[in-house]
Scaffold this motif. Sequence first.
Motif, PDB file in Angstrom:
ATOM      1  N   VAL A 158       0.828  -1.206   0.000  1.00 40.05           N
ATOM      2  CA  VAL A 158       0.000   0.000   0.000  1.00 40.05           C
ATOM      3  C   VAL A 158       0.861   1.255   0.000  1.00 40.05           C
ATOM      4  CG1 VAL A 158      -2.127  -0.857   1.039  1.00 40.05           C
ATOM      5  CG2 VAL A 158      -0.214  -0.260   2.514  1.00 40.05           C
ATOM      6  N   PHE A 159       0.440   2.245  -0.761  1.00 39.64           N
ATOM      7  CA  PHE A 159       1.086   3.555  -0.704  1.00 39.64           C
ATOM      8  C   PHE A 159       0.374   4.397   0.354  1.00 39.64           C
ATOM      9  CE2 PHE A 159       2.087   7.854  -1.901  1.00 39.64           C
ATOM     10  CZ  PHE A 159       3.416   7.775  -2.285  1.00 39.64           C
ATOM     11  N   SER A 203      12.882   9.423  -2.674  1.00 34.56           N
ATOM     12  CA  SER A 203      12.079  10.497  -3.292  1.00 34.56           C
ATOM     13  C   SER A 203      11.219  11.221  -2.270  1.00 34.56           C
ATOM     14  CB  SER A 203      11.184   9.907  -4.371  1.00 34.56           C
ATOM     15  OG  SER A 203      10.297   8.966  -3.799  1.00 34.56           O
ATOM     16  N   LEU A 206       9.432   9.365   5.194  1.00 36.81           N
ATOM     17  CA  LEU A 206       8.309   9.101   6.098  1.00 36.81           C
ATOM     18  C   LEU A 206       8.463   9.795   7.446  1.00 36.81           C
ATOM     19  CD1 LEU A 206       7.947   6.855   3.889  1.00 36.81           C
ATOM     20  CD2 LEU A 206       6.747   5.591   5.663  1.00 36.81           C
TER      21      LEU A 206
HETATM   22  N1  HPA Z   1       5.689   4.381   0.093  1.00 37.95           N
HETATM   23  C1  HPA Z   1       5.610   3.351  -0.760  1.00 37.95           C
HETATM   24  N2  HPA Z   1       6.264   3.325  -1.898  1.00 37.95           N
HETATM   25  C2  HPA Z   1       7.047   4.375  -2.205  1.00 37.95           C
HETATM   26  C3  HPA Z   1       7.168   5.462  -1.366  1.00 37.95           C
HETATM   27  C4  HPA Z   1       6.461   5.459  -0.149  1.00 37.95           C
HETATM   28  O1  HPA Z   1       6.532   6.426   0.642  1.00 37.95           O
HETATM   29  N3  HPA Z   1       7.999   6.363  -1.961  1.00 37.95           N
HETATM   30  C5  HPA Z   1       8.383   5.820  -3.136  1.00 37.95           C
HETATM   31  N4  HPA Z   1       7.815   4.608  -3.282  1.00 37.95           N
END
Ligand code: HPA
Length: 234
Positions: A158-159, A203, A206
């Motif tokens: 999950v993103f 990129s 968290l």
């Molecule tokens: N979460 C999941 N996948 C990702 C993230 C993230 O924050 N950043 C780049 N790919």
Amino acid sequence: MTIHIGAAPGEIAETVLMPGDPYRAKWAAETFLEKPRLVNEVRGMLGFTGSWKGNPVTIQGSGMGMPSLSIYANELIRDYGAKTLIRIGSCGGMQEKVRLRDLVIAMTASSISTPSRGIFRELNFAPCADWSLLQAAVRAAEAKGTPTHVGGIYSSDVFYDERPDLNEQMVRHGILGVEMEAAELYAVAARHGCRALAVLTVSDHLLTGEALSSADRERSFADMVEIALEAAFA
Ligand code: HPA
């Protein structure tokens, strides 16, 4: 041709770089390969074959998430004879020392599940990178002077994560970053005796909530493609 790849037999190289984004595949092929040719556009998941320093290379989009990557990795290996598969992508940083634009080279990839999970039943298979690729990528990154972290990552399903406690456990256990594909790439490659590696740029973060602009993403992506190519042919 396979269900998801329209390339003719022989049009896919033994070495395949796999960005999630098909437009990144196009950009990387046009920027780094000699004589890049479009070999796949089924579902817009672009793939290109050309050469780098005389070595044949395919750059094929994987899409986002393990089910999508699994389809392409399986067909590339089983139907086209790919032998070395390197994911080039992005990840979210999970440690203070891991900064935006840094490189993360994934030694292992933890997950709740992967499309390969069913095979293993009660066993917790530990997906890990190919050592020769890992070592060569670290050397190439050092030679370039790119700040690099090597260790475990988390391949999430999950993103938009509704279970922040899982991320907390990953942070607590020293996991460097989160992405959504590497664990399945490593499992499929292991099953077929292939070499695999995931090379990622940070990129977003968290812990801090920062994120790269798209121009910055492109710059770090270029370094990563070169490091992946150096590693593949070291
Ligand atoms: N979460 C999941 N996948 C990702 C993230 C993230 O924050 N950043 C780049 N790919």
